[in-house]
Scaffold this active site. Sequence first.
Site, PDB file in Angstrom:
ATOM      1  N   ASP A   1       1.231  -1.481  -0.010  1.00 45.79           N
ATOM      2  CA  ASP A   1      -0.109  -0.060  -0.251  1.00 45.79           C
ATOM      3  C   ASP A   1       1.013   1.356   0.093  1.00 45.79           C
ATOM      4  OD1 ASP A   1      -2.088  -1.780   0.478  1.00 45.79           O
ATOM      5  OD2 ASP A   1      -1.134  -1.851   2.225  1.00 45.79           O
TER       6      ASP A   1
ATOM      7  N   HIS B   1      -4.853  -3.227   6.133  1.00 50.63           N
ATOM      8  CA  HIS B   1      -4.658  -3.652   5.047  1.00 50.63           C
ATOM      9  C   HIS B   1      -5.882  -4.151   4.324  1.00 50.63           C
ATOM     10  CE1 HIS B   1      -3.429  -4.822   1.214  1.00 50.63           C
ATOM     11  NE2 HIS B   1      -4.106  -6.290   2.066  1.00 50.63           N
TER      12      HIS B   1
HETATM   13  P1  NAX Z   1      -2.719 -18.481  -3.330  1.00 46.39           P
HETATM   14  O1  NAX Z   1      -4.146 -18.816  -2.805  1.00 46.39           O
HETATM   15  O2  NAX Z   1      -1.954 -18.002  -4.200  1.00 46.39           O
HETATM   16  O3  NAX Z   1      -2.035 -18.812  -2.244  1.00 46.39           O
HETATM   17  C1  NAX Z   1      -2.061 -19.254  -0.830  1.00 46.39           C
HETATM   18  C2  NAX Z   1      -1.228 -20.837  -0.688  1.00 46.39           C
HETATM   19  O4  NAX Z   1      -1.554 -20.728   0.671  1.00 46.39           O
HETATM   20  C3  NAX Z   1      -2.133 -21.710  -1.142  1.00 46.39           C
HETATM   21  O5  NAX Z   1      -1.123 -22.784  -2.524  1.00 46.39           O
HETATM   22  C4  NAX Z   1      -3.094 -22.808  -0.367  1.00 46.39           C
HETATM   23  O6  NAX Z   1      -2.646 -24.223  -0.653  1.00 46.39           O
HETATM   24  C5  NAX Z   1      -1.774 -21.963   1.009  1.00 46.39           C
HETATM   25  N1  NAX Z   1      -2.437 -22.241   2.319  1.00 46.39           N
HETATM   26  C6  NAX Z   1      -3.397 -22.511   2.905  1.00 46.39           C
HETATM   27  N2  NAX Z   1      -3.908 -22.813   4.157  1.00 46.39           N
HETATM   28  C7  NAX Z   1      -3.045 -22.925   4.595  1.00 46.39           C
HETATM   29  C8  NAX Z   1      -2.243 -23.080   5.020  1.00 46.39           C
HETATM   30  N3  NAX Z   1      -2.779 -23.293   6.780  1.00 46.39           N
HETATM   31  N4  NAX Z   1      -0.479 -23.290   6.389  1.00 46.39           N
HETATM   32  C9  NAX Z   1      -0.246 -23.272   5.100  1.00 46.39           C
HETATM   33  N5  NAX Z   1      -0.336 -23.670   3.814  1.00 46.39           N
HETATM   34  C10 NAX Z   1      -2.150 -22.889   3.732  1.00 46.39           C
HETATM   35  O7  NAX Z   1      -2.878 -16.486  -2.553  1.00 46.39           O
HETATM   36  P2  NAX Z   1      -1.549 -15.604  -2.759  1.00 46.39           P
HETATM   37  O8  NAX Z   1      -2.054 -14.886  -3.836  1.00 46.39           O
HETATM   38  O9  NAX Z   1      -0.756 -16.050  -2.701  1.00 46.39           O
HETATM   39  O10 NAX Z   1      -2.005 -14.635  -1.343  1.00 46.39           O
HETATM   40  C11 NAX Z   1      -1.146 -15.044  -0.235  1.00 46.39           C
HETATM   41  C12 NAX Z   1      -2.151 -14.178   0.876  1.00 46.39           C
HETATM   42  O11 NAX Z   1      -1.732 -12.510   0.925  1.00 46.39           O
HETATM   43  C13 NAX Z   1      -3.893 -14.354   0.536  1.00 46.39           C
HETATM   44  O12 NAX Z   1      -4.621 -13.939   1.662  1.00 46.39           O
HETATM   45  C14 NAX Z   1      -3.569 -12.158  -0.050  1.00 46.39           C
HETATM   46  O13 NAX Z   1      -4.434 -12.205   0.472  1.00 46.39           O
HETATM   47  C15 NAX Z   1      -2.844 -11.972   0.721  1.00 46.39           C
HETATM   48  N6  NAX Z   1      -2.666 -10.319   0.209  1.00 46.39           N
HETATM   49  C16 NAX Z   1      -1.698  -9.783   1.240  1.00 46.39           C
HETATM   50  C17 NAX Z   1      -1.560  -8.313   0.471  1.00 46.39           C
HETATM   51  C18 NAX Z   1      -0.664  -8.075   1.714  1.00 46.39           C
HETATM   52  O14 NAX Z   1      -0.495  -6.642   1.039  1.00 46.39           O
HETATM   53  N7  NAX Z   1      -1.260  -7.966   2.616  1.00 46.39           N
HETATM   54  C19 NAX Z   1      -1.104  -7.840  -0.873  1.00 46.39           C
HETATM   55  C20 NAX Z   1      -1.668  -9.191  -1.563  1.00 46.39           C
HETATM   56  C21 NAX Z   1      -2.285  -9.918  -1.194  1.00 46.39           C
HETATM   57  O15 NAX Z   1      -3.813 -10.502  -1.927  1.00 46.39           O
END
Ligand code: NAX
Length: 338
Positions: free
Chosen positions: A161, A189
Amino acid sequence: PSRPLVITVTGGAGQIAYALLPLLASGYALGSEQRVSLRLLDLPVMMEAMRGVAMELEDGAYPLLDAAVVVTDDPRVAFDGCDVAVLLGSFPRKPGMERKELLARNATIFREQGESIKAVARGDIRVLVVGNPANTNAWILSQYAAPAVPPEHIMALTRLDHNRTRSLVAHTLHCRVDAVDGVVVWGNHSSTQYPDVSVATAPNVTRGRMRAAVGGEAFLRDVLIPTVQTRGAAVLAARKLSSAMSAANAIADHLRDWLCGMKAGDSGQSWVSAAVMSDGSYDIEPGIFYSFPVRCAGGGAYEIVHDLPVDEFSRKYMQATGDELIAERDEAIALLRR
Ligand code: NAX
């Protein structure tokens, strides 16, 4: 340093991990002297995909990367002796899903990971929470990782951000992005975050003049603030996938400043934004994970920048995003008590 830094990335099979891991392995994030050892954690169903990611890391032949990349679905293995954890893994929001349900799903994940970190990680670990709702997930983690891991060792990412705000100001003023200093992202966020340019500077824009330079309060209220607040949704709508390249870059920026120090990182900024446990600065509720302007000295030390002026315009936004975080924390308390 001779010992490789052990970095654990959760959500290791996900799309942000895929963009982040090369930045960690190549030295882009932590410098060309720092060797790294990687551990990837994901759910059991993602083990095969994660093995593919590990193969690609091997095939990258990165000189700084320890040969054995650990791939696991067991948090105790993933966090064992880990120095730095980047928590991307979380339960994604599905269409039609209530925010409460999202919070509930993730509360369980971050409770379990907090407990695992407490049990097996080093006490001087640094944890960066990225998975949403990031601030409240960090708060939950802090409750279960304590007292082994103090809350000052845990942050949630708002650097994306911050970078978005800085870039939008540069774009508006037609100047280089690295010439823009002093932006702040306050609060959660989420769509209530408050990107603040009131004390930002740029070439020919001295402190106190930025609001006027970009177009006054109307421009802030109608364009700049909502554009930053909804940027993630705009990327999702256009790409049909959420931000990953820019998120990975922001994580690298955050880790570099936090671990190597802002001078070493040459971020060229007086401060950056990060969600840290509030100590009551700026009259923000103590204990919640709120994004503040912070300065990092290196080695995981940071301080909140105090005494920035807050006028009525800013106070309203800062309060609203803080209120949202208090409500999220209270929901989390109720959920975890059940
Ligand atoms: P993806 O859905 O591509 O990848 C997430 C991965 O986490 C998947 O492979 C899933 O199997 C795994 N997972 C789920 N539960 C789990 C657990 N208990 N233990 C270990 N792994 C687990 O998401 P991606 O685009 O990589 O985003 C990851 C996270 O970042 C999301 O929650 C997203 O909302 C968040 N974001 C946060 C941002 C920030 O600025 N704070 C910005 C980017 C992003 O949107």
